[in-house]
Design an enzyme around this catalytic site. Structure first.
Site, short mmCIF file in Angstrom:
data_model
loop_
_atom_site.label_atom_id
_atom_site.label_comp_id
_atom_site.label_asym_id
_atom_site.label_seq_id
_atom_site.Cartn_x
_atom_site.Cartn_y
_atom_site.Cartn_z
N GLU A 178 -1.59 -9.20 3.60
CA GLU A 178 -1.45 -9.80 4.94
C GLU A 178 -2.78 -10.22 5.54
OE1 GLU A 178 -0.89 -6.63 4.16
OE2 GLU A 178 -1.35 -5.20 5.77
N HIS A 217 -3.54 -5.09 0.60
CA HIS A 217 -2.89 -5.61 1.80
C HIS A 217 -2.99 -7.14 1.81
CE1 HIS A 217 -2.41 -1.81 4.11
NE2 HIS A 217 -3.41 -1.42 3.33
N CYS A 267 0.84 -1.20 0.00
CA CYS A 267 0.00 0.00 0.00
C CYS A 267 0.88 1.25 0.00
CB CYS A 267 -0.97 -0.05 1.17
SG CYS A 267 -2.44 0.92 0.87
N1 GLN Z 1 -1.81 6.75 2.87
C1 GLN Z 1 -1.91 5.97 1.67
C2 GLN Z 1 -3.27 6.10 1.02
O1 GLN Z 1 -4.21 6.53 1.62
C3 GLN Z 1 -1.59 4.51 1.93
C4 GLN Z 1 -2.60 3.82 2.79
C5 GLN Z 1 -2.13 2.52 3.34
O2 GLN Z 1 -0.95 2.22 3.29
N2 GLN Z 1 -3.03 1.72 3.87
O3 GLN Z 1 -3.44 5.73 -0.12
#
Ligand code: GLN
Length: 561
Positions: free
Chosen positions: A527, A525, A398
């Protein structure tokens, strides 16, 4: 529906969640279908707005629910897919009652905690317990309910009252209460103290709930005399006093419960003995023992913002564990506060700076997990640059993927001020931008949350092979920003490939650097869907690459086997 309620006494942080999920595991091992509900008595409607610094990670479900990290434990232990409704909070209950009140559904009545809030809690529990979570059609046999907090907390009172009423209305055979408590050891003689547990059981009984089982946490196994004392003063048969003493890893807990016949006691209470089988925990035993006997480890540098509290990245840690175990390795996670890697830190905190860099250089691979806000971003960029240039395996999740894009644009394309508009709204080279799926103005719902499909653009990439040559993958998301579709052409021209995109083709989901042993960034994600016996493909890839086994693994699994 049969209910197992798990409450906690004396202190928080007793591992009530792990105990409750382990009870679920043992019941599942007896051939029963199990679902679970976590009650969080706080006022937040969900965990979405809670800081990982304070509360640990925000777990994300397929349906986009942002929930307490205990739901992650349930999904991993029971191998189920929960819904946002499986996490009940005071906020959600009050919201539903207040909405009904505004609509006039209470027909002019005075709306009160008892019966309106308590009725709403009971209705919620009964309807959510009926949702199948294991991919089958009919409702589960047993629903494990974990009541967060400690008995006696002001904010859990309406829940205790609702659960008391529920236990009465569903009847004796359908309700089993397990109270988790602490047995501390004091003084030079090292006596196991039962008084705190006595008090918390008394408190529970004063509220109308009597535990059928006690699950006592302790450092060393409980003495028989301690158990007898507990039985006598807590109104629980000695055989129903379970002991969860410290174990080398949490996968031992279901085994510990089984060894004390917890399943028999619970099944007898719930009148389920006739349909249950003896518990089959072979896989758990194997897993727990394998973990204990691992000798070799792999060093993983975790470069993030919330490194002080490991719970902030709980699912990432678990996913690393699952992947390492699949490779017969112990994970050795080196936490690096991203800001320590930054140039400023060389002047302000030179020791921290030097030690962060040394840790990074000694790691076999680098992981930059998700995050929000600009703290530590410059350090993460340096870590991504280090991994890219030195061909150290890298997984960016992310924010970690967005970091790779910024780093690549700055270092390789020479766009010095390339940035995400999250960190620099005025950047002349916005390579990561705000791309809401819905309304741009309605702030509440701008996050892209939950399961979304990624289509592989080519079968000829490492990640598609790791996902068993599948042409798509469904993973969970939680972000606002994304790679700017307008810069894909130049990034790809310089060698950074976007091998996974969403169904519209405009959202970048997976990037790879083909000239590198393993350089992967994902907007989702992975995970959250990793399971003990089914590690996430991308974490597995990272660990295989870190130990020089990736190529051989991919060759072995060429045909998608
Ligand atoms: N801050 C970034 C976004 O909003 C990444 C978010 C995250 O890593 N969950 O896209």
């Amino acid at each position: 529906m049969k209910y197992v309620l798990v409450t906690g006494g004396v202190v928080s942080g007793l591992g009530k969640g792990v105990t409750a999920s382990s009870i679920g595991v043992v019941l599942k091992a007896c051939g029963l279908r199990v679902t679970s509900i976590k009650i969080d008595p706080y006022l937040n409607t969900d965990a979405g707005t809670m800081s990982p610094f304070e509360h640990g990670e925000v777990f994300v479900l397929d349906d986009g629910g942002e929930v307490d990290l205990d739901l992650g434990n349930y999904e991993r232990f029971l191998d189920v897919t929960l819904t946002r409704e499986n996490n009940i909070t005071t906020g959600k209950i009050y919201q539903s009652v207040l909405e009904k009140e505004r609509k006039g559904d209470y027909l002019g009545k005075t709306v009160q905690v008892v019966p309106h809030i308590t009725d709403a809690i009971k209705d919620w529990i009964e309807s959510v317990a009926a949702i199948p979570v294991d991919g089958k059609e009919a409702p589960a046999d047993v629903c494990v309910i974990e009541l967060g907090g400690t008995v006696g907390d002001i904010e859990s009172m309406p829940f205790i009252e609702a659960l008391r009423q529920l236990s009465f209305s569903v009847g004796q055979d359908n309700f089993c209460l397990v109270h988790v408590s602490l047995i501390p050891v004091l003084g030079v003689v090292g006596e196991q103290k039962t008084k705190p547990t006595q008090h918390s059981v008394r408190e529970l009984r004063a509220l109308g709930l009597t535990p059928h089982l006690l699950a006592c946490r302790s450092a060393q196994p409980l003495l028989e005399t301690t158990k007898e004392k507990l039985s006598q003063f807590c109104h629980v048969p000695a055989g129903n006093v379970l002991n969860i003493h410290d174990v080398p890893n949490i996968w031992h807990i279901p085994l510990l419960l089984r060894n004390q016949n917890a399943h028999n006691t619970i099944l007898t209470q719930l009148d389920l003995l006739k349909i249950a089988t003896p518990p089959d925990l072979q896989d758990w035993t194997k897993m727990a023992e394998t973990y204990d006997n691992l000798t070799n480890s792999v060093r993983i540098a975790m470069v993030g913002k919330y490194v002080g509290l490991p719970d902030s990245y709980l699912s990432v840690v678990k996913a690393l564990l699952h992947a390492c175990i699949a490779c017969s390795l112990k994970p050795s996670i080196d936490w690096i506060a991203a800001s320590d890697l930054e140039d400023d830190s060389a002047e302000l905190t030179p020791e921290a700076h030097a030690s962060a860099w040394e840790t990074l250089r000694n790691a076999a691979c680098v992981l930059v997990p998700g995050g929000f806000g600009d703290r530590g971003v410059r350090g993460m960029i340096l870590a991504a640059k280090y991994a890219r240039e030195n061909k150290v395996p890298y997984l960016g999740i992310c924010l970690g993927m967005q970091i790779s894009v910024i780093e690549f644009a700055r270092s390789v394309l020479g766009l010095e001020r390339a940035d995400s508009t999250e960190f620099d709204a005025q950047t002349p080279n916005p390579v990561v931008i705000f791309m809401p799926e819905g309304s741009r103005t309605h702030m509440g719902s701008t996050m892209r949350l939950g399961s979304r499909r990624t289509l592989f653009q080519t079968p000829d990439c490492v990640t598609s092979k790791l996902y068993h040559n599948s042409d798509h993958v469904d993973e969970r998301h939680r972000h606002r920003y994304e790679v700017n579709p307008e810069v894909i052409g130049i990034l790809e021209g310089a060698g950074l490939k976007f091998v996974g995109k969403d169904e519209s083709g405009s959202r970048m989901e997976i990037l790879e650097l083909p000239s590198h042993p393993y350089y992967v960034g994902v907007q989702f994600h992975p995970e959250f869907k990793s399971r003990p016996a089914r590690p996430s493909a991308l974490f597995l890839g990272l660990i295989l690459a870190a130990t020089g086994q990736l190529e051989a693994y991919l060759n072995r699994h060429q045909n998608g086997s």
